[in-house]
Scaffold this active site. Structure first.
Site, PDB file in Angstrom:
ATOM      1  N   PRO A 194       0.836  -1.203   0.000  1.00  7.75           N
ATOM      2  CA  PRO A 194       0.000   0.000   0.000  1.00  7.75           C
ATOM      3  C   PRO A 194       0.870   1.253   0.000  1.00  7.75           C
ATOM      4  O   PRO A 194       1.785   1.381   0.807  1.00  7.75           O
ATOM      5  CB  PRO A 194      -0.788  -0.134   1.302  1.00  7.75           C
ATOM      6  CG  PRO A 194      -0.850  -1.599   1.559  1.00  7.75           C
ATOM      7  CD  PRO A 194       0.475  -2.124   1.091  1.00  7.75           C
ATOM      8  N   GLU A 195       0.614   2.153  -0.935  1.00  5.57           N
ATOM      9  CA  GLU A 195       1.403   3.366  -1.061  1.00  5.57           C
ATOM     10  C   GLU A 195       0.588   4.560  -0.592  1.00  5.57           C
ATOM     11  O   GLU A 195      -0.506   4.403  -0.052  1.00  5.57           O
ATOM     12  CB  GLU A 195       1.881   3.514  -2.504  1.00  5.57           C
ATOM     13  CG  GLU A 195       2.757   2.344  -2.937  1.00  5.57           C
ATOM     14  CD  GLU A 195       3.330   2.521  -4.326  1.00  5.57           C
ATOM     15  OE1 GLU A 195       3.313   3.636  -4.867  1.00  5.57           O
ATOM     16  OE2 GLU A 195       3.810   1.511  -4.895  1.00  5.57           O
ATOM     17  N   ARG A 204       1.121 -11.127   6.000  1.00  7.41           N
ATOM     18  CA  ARG A 204       2.573 -11.310   6.125  1.00  7.41           C
ATOM     19  C   ARG A 204       3.143 -10.781   7.442  1.00  7.41           C
ATOM     20  O   ARG A 204       4.313 -10.974   7.735  1.00  7.41           O
ATOM     21  CB  ARG A 204       3.278 -10.624   4.953  1.00  7.41           C
ATOM     22  CG  ARG A 204       2.808 -11.120   3.592  1.00  7.41           C
ATOM     23  CD  ARG A 204       3.605 -10.481   2.482  1.00  7.41           C
ATOM     24  NE  ARG A 204       3.033 -10.734   1.178  1.00  7.41           N
ATOM     25  CZ  ARG A 204       3.556 -10.329   0.024  1.00  7.41           C
ATOM     26  NH1 ARG A 204       4.672  -9.627   0.036  1.00  7.41           N
ATOM     27  NH2 ARG A 204       2.972 -10.592  -1.122  1.00  7.41           N
ATOM     28  N   ARG A 242      23.656  13.350  -6.687  1.00 11.64           N
ATOM     29  CA  ARG A 242      23.220  11.964  -6.493  1.00 11.64           C
ATOM     30  C   ARG A 242      23.441  11.167  -7.777  1.00 11.64           C
ATOM     31  O   ARG A 242      22.914  11.504  -8.829  1.00 11.64           O
ATOM     32  CB  ARG A 242      21.759  11.904  -6.085  1.00 11.64           C
ATOM     33  CG  ARG A 242      21.480  12.623  -4.772  1.00 11.64           C
ATOM     34  CD  ARG A 242      20.316  12.005  -4.074  1.00 11.64           C
ATOM     35  NE  ARG A 242      20.023  12.690  -2.812  1.00 11.64           N
ATOM     36  CZ  ARG A 242      19.327  12.151  -1.819  1.00 11.64           C
ATOM     37  NH1 ARG A 242      18.843  10.932  -1.943  1.00 11.64           N
ATOM     38  NH2 ARG A 242      19.099  12.822  -0.717  1.00 11.64           N
TER      39      ARG A 242
END
Length: 275
Positions: free
Chosen positions: A2-3, A109, A154
């Site tokens: 789930p985001e 889970r 980066r």
């Protein structure tokens, strides 16, 4: 997993019912989550009123006067309202009981979490799980210049940089692939190489992708349901690249490609996202 849109959809669902209500009882059926649910949590919050339901990144925040319950849905969990007399299902590990409503945390889970942050220890955003999170994608401070400055130097791929969550939170695996497609940026591009103009495009793409997902109630992850127990609908109908390996790009008909980055699947169009 789930985001942000799924978690925010859940937050909105529970907030309409929990806010202002007294929690009659909190029952733990299985405490062995990612981190053990505190043994005394039920006595800490039972009989107390919920002031509000917030969110920070992918964490749900159930706020009481004396502290905040921090809830994470894990890899495939959900927090859903159930009828008062409905039988608890397998993998329902915790339950919030109000006078006219019940909520169950379902997590097959057990990668989720239910923790407590006492108000005496300071603001909840200082909690170790929240303190290092990046800016929220809909925060007014999430601007193209902010993204450009934070990406400088980066060398990591932009997809992995977005997933890290220390620059902007909530852009998980699904929405990162979709946002990068919308911005026409190759997911393997070094984050620090993006120009200001491309950062502007990416900032808008992230916000548009997440906004559209929120409007549709989140994605149809295999195990994801919202706070009412209904599945989301967004990516079943509208995903451009996610889980569409081999299918024609919506823009140029080039087959969508699937690669692995950091043990996560990435989907993109090799023509539309050349660089």
């Amino acid at each position: 997993m789930p985001e942000l849109p799924e978690v925010e959809t859940t937050r909105r669902g529970i907030a309409t019912i929990m806010t202002g209500k007294v929690l009659q009882n909190f029952v733990v059926y299985e405490s062995r989550m990612r981190w053990p649910i505190p043994d005394d949590l039920a006595t800490t919050i039972a009989g107390r009123r919920v002031l509000s339901c917030g969110r920070r990144g992918k964490y749900l925040l159930i706020n009481f006067e004396h502290g905040t319950q921090i809830v994470h849905l894990g890899m495939s969990g959900s927090l859903r309202r159930v009828p008062v007399h409905e039988t608890r299902r397998k993998h329902d590990h915790a339950e919030w009981i109000f006078e006219e409503a019940r909520f169950l945390l379902h997590d097959p889970r057990r990668f989720g979490a239910v923790l407590w942050h006492d108000a005496a220890r300071g603001p909840v955003d200082k909690h170790p799980l929240l303190a290092k999170l990046g800016i929220e994608p809909f925060d007014t401070q999430f601007t193209p210049d902010y993204l450009y400055q934070r990406l400088r130097g980066r060398t990591q791929a932009i997809k992995q940089t977005l997933l890290a969550g220390d620059i902007v939170v909530g852009v998980g695996n699904i929405y990162a692939s979709e946002s990068l497609f919308l911005a026409r940026i190759n997911p393997r591009t070094a984050a620090g190489s993006l120009s200001r103009a491309r950062c502007q495009t990416l900032t808008q793409a992230i916000q548009d992708t997440l906004h559209n997902a929120l409007e549709s109630g989140g994605s149809t992850l295999r195990d994801y349901v919202n706070a009412t127990g209904e599945p989301g609908a967004y990516f079943a109908l509208h995903s451009a690249v996610y889980e569409k390996s081999g299918q024609p790009c919506l823009l140029c008909a080039t087959p969508i490609k699937r690669i692995i980055q950091g043990q996560r699947a990435t989907y993109y169009c090799p023509k539309c996202q050349r660089r």
